[in-house]
Design a protein around this motif. Structure first.
Motif, mmCIF file in Angstrom:
data_model
loop_
_atom_site.group_PDB
_atom_site.id
_atom_site.type_symbol
_atom_site.label_atom_id
_atom_site.label_comp_id
_atom_site.label_asym_id
_atom_site.label_seq_id
_atom_site.Cartn_x
_atom_site.Cartn_y
_atom_site.Cartn_z
ATOM 1 N N LYS A 67 4.383 18.750 -35.146
ATOM 2 C CA LYS A 67 5.776 17.891 -34.993
ATOM 3 C C LYS A 67 6.716 18.539 -34.083
ATOM 4 O O LYS A 67 7.007 17.916 -32.963
ATOM 5 N N THR A 68 7.000 19.884 -34.418
ATOM 6 C CA THR A 68 7.882 20.674 -33.374
ATOM 7 C C THR A 68 7.412 20.665 -32.064
ATOM 8 O O THR A 68 8.044 20.401 -31.137
ATOM 9 N N THR A 69 6.145 21.046 -32.138
ATOM 10 C CA THR A 69 5.445 21.272 -30.871
ATOM 11 C C THR A 69 5.742 19.806 -29.848
ATOM 12 O O THR A 69 5.704 19.912 -28.536
ATOM 13 N N LEU A 70 5.384 18.549 -30.684
ATOM 14 C CA LEU A 70 5.551 17.466 -29.792
ATOM 15 C C LEU A 70 7.039 17.289 -29.467
ATOM 16 O O LEU A 70 7.134 16.780 -28.242
ATOM 17 N N SER B 106 2.863 17.188 -42.621
ATOM 18 C CA SER B 106 3.099 18.593 -43.420
ATOM 19 C C SER B 106 3.235 19.549 -42.536
ATOM 20 O O SER B 106 2.829 19.397 -41.102
ATOM 21 N N SER B 107 3.616 20.954 -42.748
ATOM 22 C CA SER B 107 4.062 21.890 -42.080
ATOM 23 C C SER B 107 2.725 22.564 -41.198
ATOM 24 O O SER B 107 1.738 22.312 -41.525
ATOM 25 N N GLY B 108 2.997 22.627 -39.920
ATOM 26 C CA GLY B 108 2.034 23.003 -39.033
ATOM 27 C C GLY B 108 1.308 21.891 -38.367
ATOM 28 O O GLY B 108 0.309 22.158 -37.781
HETATM 29 N N1 LIG Z 1 3.899 29.087 -29.306
HETATM 30 C C1 LIG Z 1 3.078 29.119 -29.940
HETATM 31 N N2 LIG Z 1 1.791 29.661 -29.761
HETATM 32 C C2 LIG Z 1 0.766 29.663 -30.623
HETATM 33 N N3 LIG Z 1 0.560 28.662 -31.625
HETATM 34 C C3 LIG Z 1 1.633 27.844 -31.730
HETATM 35 C C4 LIG Z 1 2.832 28.050 -30.936
HETATM 36 N N4 LIG Z 1 3.732 27.275 -31.450
HETATM 37 C C5 LIG Z 1 3.040 26.440 -32.519
HETATM 38 N N5 LIG Z 1 1.605 26.917 -32.587
HETATM 39 C C6 LIG Z 1 0.815 26.358 -33.616
HETATM 40 O O1 LIG Z 1 0.699 24.957 -33.703
HETATM 41 C C7 LIG Z 1 0.579 24.313 -34.750
HETATM 42 C C8 LIG Z 1 1.959 23.467 -34.775
HETATM 43 O O2 LIG Z 1 3.177 23.987 -34.829
HETATM 44 P P1 LIG Z 1 4.567 23.147 -35.067
HETATM 45 O O3 LIG Z 1 5.605 24.099 -34.962
HETATM 46 O O4 LIG Z 1 4.556 22.216 -34.167
HETATM 47 O O5 LIG Z 1 4.337 22.753 -36.429
HETATM 48 P P2 LIG Z 1 5.266 21.758 -37.283
HETATM 49 O O6 LIG Z 1 4.648 20.400 -37.609
HETATM 50 O O7 LIG Z 1 6.617 21.633 -36.546
HETATM 51 O O8 LIG Z 1 5.504 22.345 -38.607
HETATM 52 P P3 LIG Z 1 6.865 22.962 -39.761
HETATM 53 O O9 LIG Z 1 6.977 21.491 -40.609
HETATM 54 O O10 LIG Z 1 6.257 23.962 -40.332
HETATM 55 O O11 LIG Z 1 8.162 23.164 -38.874
HETATM 56 C C9 LIG Z 1 0.966 25.361 -35.941
HETATM 57 O O12 LIG Z 1 -0.349 25.837 -36.132
HETATM 58 C C10 LIG Z 1 1.413 26.472 -34.709
HETATM 59 O O13 LIG Z 1 0.974 27.766 -35.562
#
Ligand SMILES: Nc1ncnc2c1ncn2[C@@H]1O[C@H](COP(=O)(O)OP(=O)(O)OP(=O)(O)O)[C@@H](O)[C@H]1O
Ligand SMILES: [Mg+2]
Lengths: 365, 271
Positions: free
Chosen positions: A45-48, A40-42
């Motif tokens: 995934k994107t971070t990885l 789910s969102s947050g």
């Molecule tokens: N540059 C950053 N600084 C601080 N917190 C961050 C940063 N990038 C991401 N986060 C936090 O890390 C968590 C994971 O973020 P991420 O972007 O990886 O989520 P996601 O799984 O890709 O979500 P979505 O499906 O909404 O794209 C989130 O809680 C976000 O707020």
């Protein structure tokens, strides 16, 4: 790291300040695999994905691609290319220059370069679009340009961050098929991020289900759907009926569970290690439950309940059946064959049946 | 029913206000070109007849040409250097997170609000302490201080308005920071760069206070005009010269703003 893993993520953590976005993730991805990160969102995934591309570096742990540790390798030196969530098409360049962007260093003659671009345009089914400006493209076309721009470099790994998120349902399904075909044709490793479970099931060889920075389960689509390892995975993918229960006996490989609503069940299962007296959950998918007006014959379990509610969806119907001793009605999804049961106009008795193999035993929450 | 939406309906009082505002702002300025075409050395009504002789006379004066060329040289160097610094400044401000970013931006914008006479005096003291002789170089340095805030203010919206994932995409496609700058960043902010060049040039070209403190033997155009004001018979020529400067400045600023129009709209976004 295992020798046949092409991408190997080893015990990776990522902190943003005090916030832990990735928590001890280890994933091995094979060569030519279509691998999805689902969550789910947050959930991170994107971070990885950004760590694989080199835009973020792990706080601890290491990422190997093709056997090489990546921590000292900057993004422009990595053998991966990314399709961004926003596509990131260069607005000041036309389609041709966008696709050829990464070819500069190869110092190709113009004719050769144009030929490669035309080939790519052919592949993404946009022949003749080379001279369009970036802002004269639809969302789906941009997405394909972004794909072509990455593919023309023949990367070993393609990273895709929810590339279909912005498309309408029809175009999305079409692009899913095209993506899958493309991946088979070019034979490169795809790491695909999505929060759409259906999309992940359709496309992937394997899926990692993520939540709050952790990997909950990693398996094939069938594995995830049929044998979820926890209640969270089970409820994230598809619909599932859960019944609280207690282990009343363990006998070699078979387990006896006293489940609320269903009575005593015998499961020939050994995946989940349980002992007598443990709180567990028994789960079953709505489409694995049989429903009939009269008492069904044959093997497997059965129970009588009250049909409370039905929704007719054409091809199939959803029924909600109340069982004694349960708060929530049980969801049943039945295909409307010729012997379909009549929908409920008022509560009436009904029989549910199941095969023992369809029951999933989960450790209690 | 009118087809205009609520927000676009003509607003009579607002239009009147805008017109009055423009009149108050620009009518005094318009007297300058008006009298520059007047066939009399005295600035007074009634006008005595139309002439272009003050303009013609300007062309035959070597001192005017020298001053003009000095201003052009200083303006060109100042605009290029300030814009270059502005590009790196704006990129650093928008792309990197570092402590004290807010105060730094405020600090860079300081010359817009602190009286220039303070900067002028300070620089004069500094240069004389260091034994640097006053010349066009010292004027250039002074003007860069004046122009940098204009450059940053013009470029910042451009940098803020474009998707950072475009730069990441470039890196992802194999380009290092240097090539990414040339192939993506600079083209994306290019209209802002042109606007900044033009704005800095005009600001430097018109600037008087810094030049007053920092000019050596070679005057810039505003300094030359200042010198001519002592001679009443030169006044019409000064008016002609001023009219020319006003026209040129207007033209450059308008062209710059036109090129930089829509710094925030979606045309410069990645999607
Ligand atoms: N540059 C950053 N600084 C601080 N917190 C961050 C940063 N990038 C991401 N986060 C936090 O890390 C968590 C994971 O973020 P991420 O972007 O990886 O989520 P996601 O799984 O890709 O979500 P979505 O499906 O909404 O794209 C989130 O809680 C976000 O707020
Ligand atoms: Mg994301």
């Amino acid at each position: 790291m295992t020798s046949d893993a092409f991408i190997s993520i080893r015990n990776v953590d990522k902190f943003f300040g005090k916030f832990q976005a990735i928590d001890d993730v280890s994933i091995d991805i094979g060569h030519g695999e279509f691998f999805s990160l689902l969550g789910s969102s947050g959930c991170g995934k994107t971070t990885l994905l950004r760590m694989l591309a080199g835009f973020e570096s792990p706080s601890s742990g290491e990422i190997y691609i093709d056997g090489q540790p990546m921590s000292e390798v900057p993004p422009h030196m990595r053998p991966v290319n990314m399709v961004f969530q926003s596509y990131a098409i260069f607005p000041h360049l036309d389609v041709r220059d966008n696709i050829a962007y990464g070819l500069r260093k190869q110092k190709l003659p113009k004719a050769k370069r144009d030929e490669m671009v035309d080939e790519m345009l052919e592949l993404i089914k946009l022949p003749g679009y080379g001279d369009r400006k970036a802002n004269e493209l639809s969302g789906g076309q941009r997405q394909r340009i972004a794909l072509a721009r990455a593919l023309i470099l023949r990367p070993k790994v393609l990273l895709l961050d929810e590339p279909l998120g912005a498309l309408d349902k029809q175009l999305r399904e079409q692009m899913q098929l095209e993506l899958r075909d493309l991946q088979r044709t070019v034979g490169i490793t795809f790491v695909f991020v999505t929060h759409d479970q259906e999309e992940a099931l359709t496309l992937s060889d394997r899926i990692a289900v993520m939540s709050e920075g952790r990997v909950l389960q990693m398996d094939s689509p069938t594995g995830l759907y049929e044998r979820p390892s926890s209640r969270r995975v089970a409820s994230f993918i598809g619909t599932m009926n859960f019944f609280d229960g207690t282990v009343s006996g363990v006998n070699g490989t078979s387990v006896e569970v006293a489940a609320e609503g269903l009575g005593t069940l015998r499961l020939d299962r050994r995946e989940t290690a349980v002992a007598e007296g443990d709180k567990v959950q028994v789960a079953i998918r709505p489409e694995k439950l049989g429903i009939s007006d009269s008492r069904p014959e044959g093997e497997g379990g059965r129970i009588e309940g009250t049909l409370e509610n039905s929704a007719y969806l054409g091809e199939r119907s959803h029924h909600y059946v109340r069982l004694d001793g349960l708060e929530k009605p049980v969801a049943v999804s039945a295909q409307n064959k010729e012997n379909a049961i009549a929908t409920a106009d008022r509560a009436r008795p009904i029989w549910l049946s199941w095969n023992e193999e369809s029951l999933v035993l989960l450790a209690g929450d | 029913m009118s087809s205009e939406s609520y927000i676009r309906r003509p607003n009579r009082p607002l239009q009147v206000y805008a017109i009055v505002f423009l009149i108050v702002l620009y009518v005094p300025v318009l007297f300058i070109p008006l009298f520059s075409f007047n066939d009399s050395i005295y600035v007074r009504f009634p006008l005595e007849g139309f002439t272009v002789k003050w303009y013609v006379e300007l062309f035959h004066r070597e001192a005017v040409w020298n001053a003009f060329m000095n201003s052009v040289k200083v303006g060109a160097v100042v605009s290029v250097l300030s814009t270059a610094l502005g590009i790196f400044g704006a990129k650093a401000i928008t792309r990197y997170r570092f402590p004290g970013r807010g105060p730094l931006v405020g600090f860079i914008m300081l010359p817009l609000v602190v009286p220039l006479i303070i900067f002028g005096v300070a620089l004069l003291v500094l240069f004389s302490q260091m034994g640097v002789p006053l010349s066009l170089y010292t004027v250039t340095i002074g003007h860069m201080i004046v122009c940098l805030p204009f450059s940053i203010a013009t470029l910042l919206p451009r940098f803020e308005g474009f998707d950072p994932s475009l730069e990441e995409a470039s890196a992802d496609l194999g380009e290092n920071a240097w090539w990414t700058f040339w192939r993506v960043t600079l083209p994306m902010v290019f209209p802002g760069v042109i606007a900044s060049l033009m704005l800095c040039f005009t600001v430097s070209f018109d600037e008087f206070i810094m030049a007053f403190f920092l000019t050596g033997t070679q005057p810039t155009l505003p300094m030359y005009i200042w010198g001519q004001l002592r001679f009443p018979q030169e006044f019409p020529s000064v008016l002609a010269l001023s009219s020319f400067i006003i026209a040129a400045s207007f033209a450059i600023v308008f062209v710059g703003l036109w090129i930089n129009r829509g710094a925030h709209v979606s045309t410069i976004k990645g999607d």
